[in-house]
Design an enzyme around this catalytic site. Structure first.
Site, PDB file in Angstrom:
ATOM      1  CB  THR A   1      -1.365  -0.289   1.566  1.00  0.00           C
ATOM      2  OG1 THR A   1      -1.133   1.265   1.522  1.00  0.00           O
ATOM      3  CG2 THR A   1      -0.271  -0.241   2.283  1.00  0.00           C
ATOM      4  CG  ASP A   2      -1.459   4.967  -0.575  1.00  0.00           C
ATOM      5  OD1 ASP A   2      -1.444   4.211  -0.056  1.00  0.00           O
ATOM      6  OD2 ASP A   2      -2.136   5.236  -1.974  1.00  0.00           O
ATOM      7  CD  GLU A   3      -3.965   3.294   3.499  1.00  0.00           C
ATOM      8  OE1 GLU A   3      -3.312   3.589   5.723  1.00  0.00           O
ATOM      9  OE2 GLU A   3      -4.055   2.497   3.905  1.00  0.00           O
TER      10      GLU A   3
ATOM     11  CE1 TYR B   1      -3.340  -2.775   5.783  1.00  0.00           C
ATOM     12  CE2 TYR B   1      -3.070  -0.310   5.481  1.00  0.00           C
ATOM     13  CZ  TYR B   1      -3.241  -1.589   5.016  1.00  0.00           C
ATOM     14  OH  TYR B   1      -3.616  -1.717   3.575  1.00  0.00           O
TER      15      TYR B   1
ATOM     16  CE  LYS C   1       0.160  -4.709   3.224  1.00  0.00           C
ATOM     17  NZ  LYS C   1      -0.393  -5.719   2.674  1.00  0.00           N
TER      18      LYS C   1
HETATM   19  P1  NAD Z   1     -10.102  -7.335   3.309  1.00  0.00           P
HETATM   20  O1  NAD Z   1      -9.503  -6.289   4.484  1.00  0.00           O
HETATM   21  O2  NAD Z   1     -10.762  -6.378   2.664  1.00  0.00           O
HETATM   22  O3  NAD Z   1      -9.309  -8.571   2.757  1.00  0.00           O
HETATM   23  C1  NAD Z   1      -8.877  -9.646   3.997  1.00  0.00           C
HETATM   24  C2  NAD Z   1      -8.183 -10.778   3.188  1.00  0.00           C
HETATM   25  O4  NAD Z   1      -7.344 -11.347   3.977  1.00  0.00           O
HETATM   26  C3  NAD Z   1      -9.868 -11.359   4.180  1.00  0.00           C
HETATM   27  O5  NAD Z   1     -10.249 -12.602   3.176  1.00  0.00           O
HETATM   28  C4  NAD Z   1      -9.677 -12.593   5.100  1.00  0.00           C
HETATM   29  O6  NAD Z   1     -10.239 -13.373   5.747  1.00  0.00           O
HETATM   30  C5  NAD Z   1      -7.921 -12.916   4.532  1.00  0.00           C
HETATM   31  N1  NAD Z   1      -6.981 -13.050   6.101  1.00  0.00           N
HETATM   32  C6  NAD Z   1      -6.579 -11.908   7.142  1.00  0.00           C
HETATM   33  N2  NAD Z   1      -6.403 -12.497   7.891  1.00  0.00           N
HETATM   34  C7  NAD Z   1      -5.478 -13.871   7.618  1.00  0.00           C
HETATM   35  C8  NAD Z   1      -4.689 -14.765   7.244  1.00  0.00           C
HETATM   36  N3  NAD Z   1      -3.660 -14.486   8.973  1.00  0.00           N
HETATM   37  N4  NAD Z   1      -4.967 -15.756   6.740  1.00  0.00           N
HETATM   38  C9  NAD Z   1      -5.382 -15.886   6.080  1.00  0.00           C
HETATM   39  N5  NAD Z   1      -5.788 -14.639   5.193  1.00  0.00           N
HETATM   40  C10 NAD Z   1      -6.625 -14.223   6.225  1.00  0.00           C
HETATM   41  O7  NAD Z   1      -8.482  -6.476   2.284  1.00  0.00           O
HETATM   42  P2  NAD Z   1      -8.453  -5.627   0.753  1.00  0.00           P
HETATM   43  O8  NAD Z   1      -8.841  -4.496   1.139  1.00  0.00           O
HETATM   44  O9  NAD Z   1      -9.043  -6.255  -0.059  1.00  0.00           O
HETATM   45  O10 NAD Z   1      -7.086  -5.711   0.567  1.00  0.00           O
HETATM   46  C11 NAD Z   1      -6.487  -6.697   0.362  1.00  0.00           C
HETATM   47  C12 NAD Z   1      -4.841  -6.177  -0.061  1.00  0.00           C
HETATM   48  O11 NAD Z   1      -4.299  -5.396  -1.040  1.00  0.00           O
HETATM   49  C13 NAD Z   1      -4.189  -5.564   1.807  1.00  0.00           C
HETATM   50  O12 NAD Z   1      -2.902  -6.884   1.693  1.00  0.00           O
HETATM   51  C14 NAD Z   1      -4.004  -4.294   1.673  1.00  0.00           C
HETATM   52  O13 NAD Z   1      -3.219  -4.390   2.817  1.00  0.00           O
HETATM   53  C15 NAD Z   1      -3.123  -3.877   0.215  1.00  0.00           C
HETATM   54  N6  NAD Z   1      -3.710  -3.326  -0.008  1.00  0.00           N
HETATM   55  C16 NAD Z   1      -5.348  -2.304  -0.022  1.00  0.00           C
HETATM   56  C17 NAD Z   1      -6.056  -1.430  -0.417  1.00  0.00           C
HETATM   57  C18 NAD Z   1      -7.178  -0.609  -0.842  1.00  0.00           C
HETATM   58  O14 NAD Z   1      -7.555  -0.340  -0.446  1.00  0.00           O
HETATM   59  N7  NAD Z   1      -8.185  -1.810  -0.304  1.00  0.00           N
HETATM   60  C19 NAD Z   1      -5.074  -0.898  -1.001  1.00  0.00           C
HETATM   61  C20 NAD Z   1      -3.948  -0.926  -1.050  1.00  0.00           C
HETATM   62  C21 NAD Z   1      -2.943  -2.184  -1.016  1.00  0.00           C
HETATM   63  P1  TYD Z   2     -10.329   4.021   4.891  1.00  0.00           P
HETATM   64  O1  TYD Z   2     -11.741   3.299   3.659  1.00  0.00           O
HETATM   65  O2  TYD Z   2     -10.762   3.745   6.035  1.00  0.00           O
HETATM   66  O3  TYD Z   2      -8.810   4.268   4.379  1.00  0.00           O
HETATM   67  P2  TYD Z   2      -7.368   4.578   4.644  1.00  0.00           P
HETATM   68  O4  TYD Z   2      -7.356   4.644   5.899  1.00  0.00           O
HETATM   69  O5  TYD Z   2      -7.043   3.259   4.069  1.00  0.00           O
HETATM   70  O6  TYD Z   2      -7.205   5.333   3.778  1.00  0.00           O
HETATM   71  O7  TYD Z   2     -10.496   5.633   5.196  1.00  0.00           O
HETATM   72  C1  TYD Z   2     -10.197   6.679   4.173  1.00  0.00           C
HETATM   73  C2  TYD Z   2     -10.786   7.712   4.121  1.00  0.00           C
HETATM   74  O8  TYD Z   2     -11.913   8.328   4.983  1.00  0.00           O
HETATM   75  C3  TYD Z   2      -9.882   8.344   5.539  1.00  0.00           C
HETATM   76  O9  TYD Z   2      -9.093   9.947   5.020  1.00  0.00           O
HETATM   77  C4  TYD Z   2     -10.125   8.325   6.830  1.00  0.00           C
HETATM   78  C5  TYD Z   2     -11.572   8.510   5.805  1.00  0.00           C
HETATM   79  N1  TYD Z   2     -13.247   8.266   7.299  1.00  0.00           N
HETATM   80  C6  TYD Z   2     -13.945   8.840   7.367  1.00  0.00           C
HETATM   81  O10 TYD Z   2     -13.915   9.856   7.051  1.00  0.00           O
HETATM   82  N2  TYD Z   2     -15.474   9.215   7.415  1.00  0.00           N
HETATM   83  C7  TYD Z   2     -15.453   7.202   8.190  1.00  0.00           C
HETATM   84  O11 TYD Z   2     -15.935   7.015   8.566  1.00  0.00           O
HETATM   85  C8  TYD Z   2     -14.083   6.093   7.417  1.00  0.00           C
HETATM   86  C9  TYD Z   2     -14.153   4.590   8.112  1.00  0.00           C
HETATM   87  C10 TYD Z   2     -12.979   6.805   7.107  1.00  0.00           C
END
Ligand code: NAD
Ligand code: TYD
Length: 351
Positions: free
Chosen positions: A134-136, A159, A163
């Protein structure tokens, strides 16, 4: 036929990726290893569950015996690690599980992947490992500038710190053993099957239920949004063309303030669903602890070196996304029951 382990494939991005890959290719068998935490949902994979190239295994990426047995039973060519605890707010209240899954789980997968990579290819061929990051990990930007692959890592939340820990272990395997790994660092994703704790699906769900729309702080924090299918295509490209050991940032220059996102969703729902959905639902609430102000990806490297471009603009993507949630209200009702209800009722009390 090549076999890949996709971990966390029952989550938001992992399930979109499995569907994307099975629709695009016939030559991959996909093993989905997922623990099915609160964020994992096999319903997401209903459209592919009977596909002969798809196999689901419930389990933890920290379980070394289980992961080893998968490598023993199947001739694994790729590992793509999506499995993670992924929600910043949860990491603030319960950081330990983030370290377990995101750091120790990544370490376990790599360790076993390395064992079979060495066996298979006399250090030349065999398992390629891709870490979905992630970019975070880069921390927070000021008003100008972008995250590049060379930007120093500076995570703030539990988090993003976990990562970053995972990324550094992956880097160590590349630097030390010359193992063929890649790391992708993507900006915020949105689209179908995103759990309703994240901003966009949460706002859609609350608005449809006429609940308050919680906006943290002044609502002017900026996230850089990418439609999930574009993230899937980027991972596909890196998997096939990524240079060993390289990091690729993934994003499409779609920076928006949170309040803009909330008002866009209100505008769409107010116009198309129910005119009583309006700005009065917005509730400014206490800011997130350590809230990163701005994220913004510079995606030049993946464009220049691998020819990847995002296909979906934010304006199109957000409409498609809202429409998907409207068409899949049952999915939303199912994921907002159980653990989620308990967790969020306690959060809202605090607010
Ligand atoms: P999500 O929370 O929707 O899904 C995570 C999945 O991992 C779930 O199905 C969960 O059951 C499984 N899981 C959790 N712990 C586990 C373990 N110990 N063993 C096996 N499975 C396990 O997450 P997401 O939003 O789909 O993100 C997926 C990946 O992409 C993550 O690594 C996250 O850091 C990365 N990512 C997410 C975003 C975003 O905006 N959502 C952006 C950049 C990168
Ligand atoms: P989120 O979807 O949790 O992603 P991330 O924190 O990983 O970027 O949040 C996106 C942005 O929205 C973040 O700046 C926090 C804000 N946010 C709210 O203002 N209200 C909410 O209820 C949530 C879940 C997030």
């Amino acid at each position: 036929m090549k076999t890949m382990i996709v971990t966390g494939g029952a989550g938001f991005i992992g399930s979109n990726f499995i569907i994307y890959m099975l629709n695009k290719y016939n030559e991959y068998k996909i093993i989905n290893l997922d623990k099915l935490t609160y964020a994992g949902n096999l319903e997401n994979l209903r459209s592919v569950q009977d596909n002969e190239n798809y196999l689901f295994v419930q389990g933890d990426i920290c379980d070394s015996e289980l992961v080893d047995s998968l490598f023993q039973k199947h001739d694994i060519s790729y590992v793509i690690n999506f499995a993670a605890e992924s929600h910043v707010d949860r990491s603030i209240t319960d950081p330990e599980i983030f370290v377990k899954t995101n750091v120790l789980g990544t370490s376990n997968l790599l360790n076993i992947a390395k064992k079979y990579w060495e066996k298979n290819g006399e250090f030349k061929e065999g398992v390629k490992y891709l870490q979905v990051s992630t970019d975070e990990v880069y921390g927070s930007l000021g008003e100008t500038g972008y995250f590049m692959e060379t930007t120093p890592l500076d995570p703030h939340s539990p988090y993003s710190a976990s990562k970053t820990g995972g990324d550094l272990i992956v880097k160590a395997y590349a630097d030390t053993y010359k193992m063929p790994v890649n790391i992708t660092r993507c900006s915020n994703n949105y689209g179908p099957y995103q759990f309703t704790e994240k901003l966009i699906p949460l706002i859609i769900n609350n608005a449809l239920n006429k609940k308050h729309l919680p906006v943290y702080g002044d609502g002017k924090n900026i996230r850089d949004w990418l439609y999930v299918e574009d993230h899937c295509s980027a991972i596909d490209v890196v998997l096939h063309k990524g240079n060993p050991g390289e990091v690729y940032n993934v994003g499409g220059h779609n920076e928006r303030e949170n309040i803009y996102i909330v008002k866009t969703i209100i505008g769409y729902l107010g116009e198309n669903v129910d005119s009583s959905i309006n700005d009065t639902l917005i509730k400014y609430v206490e800011d997130r602890k350590g809230h990163d102000r701005r994220y913004g990806i510079d995606p030049e490297k993946i464009k220049r070196e691998l020819g990847w471009y995002p296909a979906t603009s934010f304006e199109i993507g957000i409409k498609k996304t809202i429409k998907w949630y409207l068409d899949n209200k049952n999915w939303m009702e199912n994921v907002t029951s159980g653990d989620y209800q308990n967790y969020y009722s306690s959060m809202y009390e605090k607010i």
